[in-house]
Motif scaffolding. Structure first.
Motif, short mmCIF file in Angstrom:
data_model
loop_
_atom_site.label_atom_id
_atom_site.label_comp_id
_atom_site.label_asym_id
_atom_site.label_seq_id
_atom_site.Cartn_x
_atom_site.Cartn_y
_atom_site.Cartn_z
N VAL A 31 0.89 -1.19 0.08
CA VAL A 31 -0.07 0.07 -0.01
C VAL A 31 0.86 1.28 -0.31
CG1 VAL A 31 -1.77 1.24 1.19
CG2 VAL A 31 -1.81 -1.27 1.45
N GLY A 32 0.55 2.30 -0.88
CA GLY A 32 1.24 3.54 -1.04
C GLY A 32 0.20 4.50 -0.33
N TYR A 33 0.90 5.31 0.56
CA TYR A 33 -0.01 6.04 1.26
C TYR A 33 0.55 7.61 1.56
CZ TYR A 33 2.42 4.94 5.66
OH TYR A 33 3.34 4.80 6.71
N GLU A 34 -0.09 8.57 1.67
CA GLU A 34 0.46 9.78 1.86
C GLU A 34 0.05 10.40 3.23
OE1 GLU A 34 -0.49 13.63 -0.56
OE2 GLU A 34 0.66 12.18 -1.90
N ASP A 35 1.19 10.85 3.84
CA ASP A 35 0.97 11.50 5.24
C ASP A 35 0.50 12.80 5.11
OD1 ASP A 35 3.31 12.91 4.79
OD2 ASP A 35 4.31 11.73 6.11
N PRO A 36 -0.03 13.61 6.41
CA PRO A 36 -0.35 15.10 6.18
C PRO A 36 0.65 15.97 5.70
CG PRO A 36 -0.92 14.16 8.29
CD PRO A 36 0.03 12.99 7.61
N GLU A 37 2.10 15.77 5.75
CA GLU A 37 3.03 16.54 5.18
C GLU A 37 3.25 16.24 3.55
OE1 GLU A 37 3.64 14.44 8.12
OE2 GLU A 37 3.03 16.35 9.30
N GLY A 38 2.66 15.33 3.03
CA GLY A 38 2.43 15.22 1.58
C GLY A 38 3.68 14.04 1.23
N VAL A 39 4.47 13.38 2.38
CA VAL A 39 5.26 12.31 1.95
C VAL A 39 4.51 11.03 1.93
CG1 VAL A 39 7.27 11.26 2.94
CG2 VAL A 39 6.90 13.72 3.50
N GLU A 40 5.12 10.36 0.58
CA GLU A 40 4.61 9.11 0.39
C GLU A 40 5.37 8.14 0.98
OE1 GLU A 40 3.40 6.53 -3.63
OE2 GLU A 40 3.28 8.75 -3.66
N HIS A 41 4.47 6.90 1.59
CA HIS A 41 5.18 5.82 2.00
C HIS A 41 4.74 4.68 1.52
CE1 HIS A 41 6.67 8.38 5.50
NE2 HIS A 41 5.47 8.97 5.30
N ARG A 42 5.25 3.49 1.33
CA ARG A 42 4.75 2.24 1.01
C ARG A 42 5.18 1.23 2.28
NH1 ARG A 42 3.33 1.82 -4.19
NH2 ARG A 42 4.11 -0.45 -4.33
N VAL A 43 4.04 0.38 2.52
CA VAL A 43 4.15 -0.78 3.34
C VAL A 43 3.64 -2.11 2.83
CG1 VAL A 43 4.58 0.65 5.32
CG2 VAL A 43 2.14 -0.03 4.65
N THR A 44 4.04 -3.15 3.02
CA THR A 44 3.35 -4.34 2.67
C THR A 44 2.87 -4.70 3.85
OG1 THR A 44 5.08 -4.72 0.80
CG2 THR A 44 3.87 -6.63 1.50
N ILE A 45 1.67 -5.36 3.82
CA ILE A 45 0.83 -6.05 5.14
C ILE A 45 1.18 -7.62 4.96
CG2 ILE A 45 -1.13 -6.15 6.24
CD1 ILE A 45 -2.04 -3.63 4.78
N LEU A 46 1.95 -8.13 5.89
CA LEU A 46 2.26 -9.61 6.05
C LEU A 46 1.80 -10.07 7.42
CD1 LEU A 46 5.70 -9.29 4.28
CD2 LEU A 46 3.41 -10.20 3.15
N GLY A 47 2.05 -11.22 7.58
CA GLY A 47 1.88 -12.01 8.90
C GLY A 47 2.98 -11.68 9.98
#
Length: 188
Positions: free
Chosen positions: A120-136
């Motif tokens: 998942v790519g998401y943007e925080d309130p400061e406009g910085v984009e982050h990517r995380v993968t959801i695993l076990g």
């Protein structure tokens, strides 16, 4: 009274029999979700311990025990300690694999909704984009931007869609983050 029959520390906390208290616990009543790759890595580690490492240590301990005085025999003492560690890890892996539920996230390929296994790519309130993968729980590695499905960020993201703004509870307060992409490729 002989020191051999006293506890080393009466103040020591009682851990479970395997000393797994420091390992990530599963939420009560939940399944141990994991990807096929995570399950295969765990299985490979288990078989490596059983088939390779443990027999080597048993051989060393047997040789060291045959040398006589065990109380000052470093090979024997270290070998016994290492055997306990290996056996503890084998029990842990066996228990976790028994309750594992392997999830095929590729069934959601092309979807814009966040489910287990999504990157998942998401943007925080400061406009910085982050990517995380959801695993076990047993396969997530924060250094590789992988999070456990029970983590606060994963719980906030799960079931949301691209374009949704979700609330993420942090120690600094509640933050709103916007989902900008969802991908279901297997994690590297």
């Amino acid at each position: 009274m002989s020191k051999a029959f006293t506890r080393e520390s009466d103040d020591a906390p009682d851990n479970d029999e395997d000393g797994d208290a420091a390992l990530p616990p599963l939420p009560a009543g939940s399944k141990n979700y994991m990807t096929r790759a995570g399950y295969d890595r765990m299985r490979a580690e288990l078989f490596s311990l059983i088939d390779d490492e443990r027999p080597k240590i048993v051989e060393i301990v047997h040789w060291a025990a045959s040398n006589g005085d065990r109380s000052e025999n470093g090979d024997y003492l270290y070998g016994k300690k290492r055997l306990r560690e290996i056996d503890r890890r084998i029990r842990f892996l066996t228990r976790r694999m028994e309750i594992a539920e392997v999830v095929d996230s590729s069934v959601h390929a092309g979807s814009d909704q966040v489910f287990f296994g999504a990157t998942v790519g998401y943007e925080d309130p400061e406009g910085v984009e982050h990517r995380v993968t959801i695993l076990g729980i047993d396969e997530a590695d924060s250094a590789r931007q992988q999070v456990s499905w029970v983590s606060p960020i994963a719980r906030a993201l799960l079931k949301s869609r691209v374009g949704d703004v979700v609330k993420l509870a942090t120690p600094a307060g509640v933050r709103e983050i916007e989902i900008v992409s969802v991908d279901y490729r297997s994690p590297a």
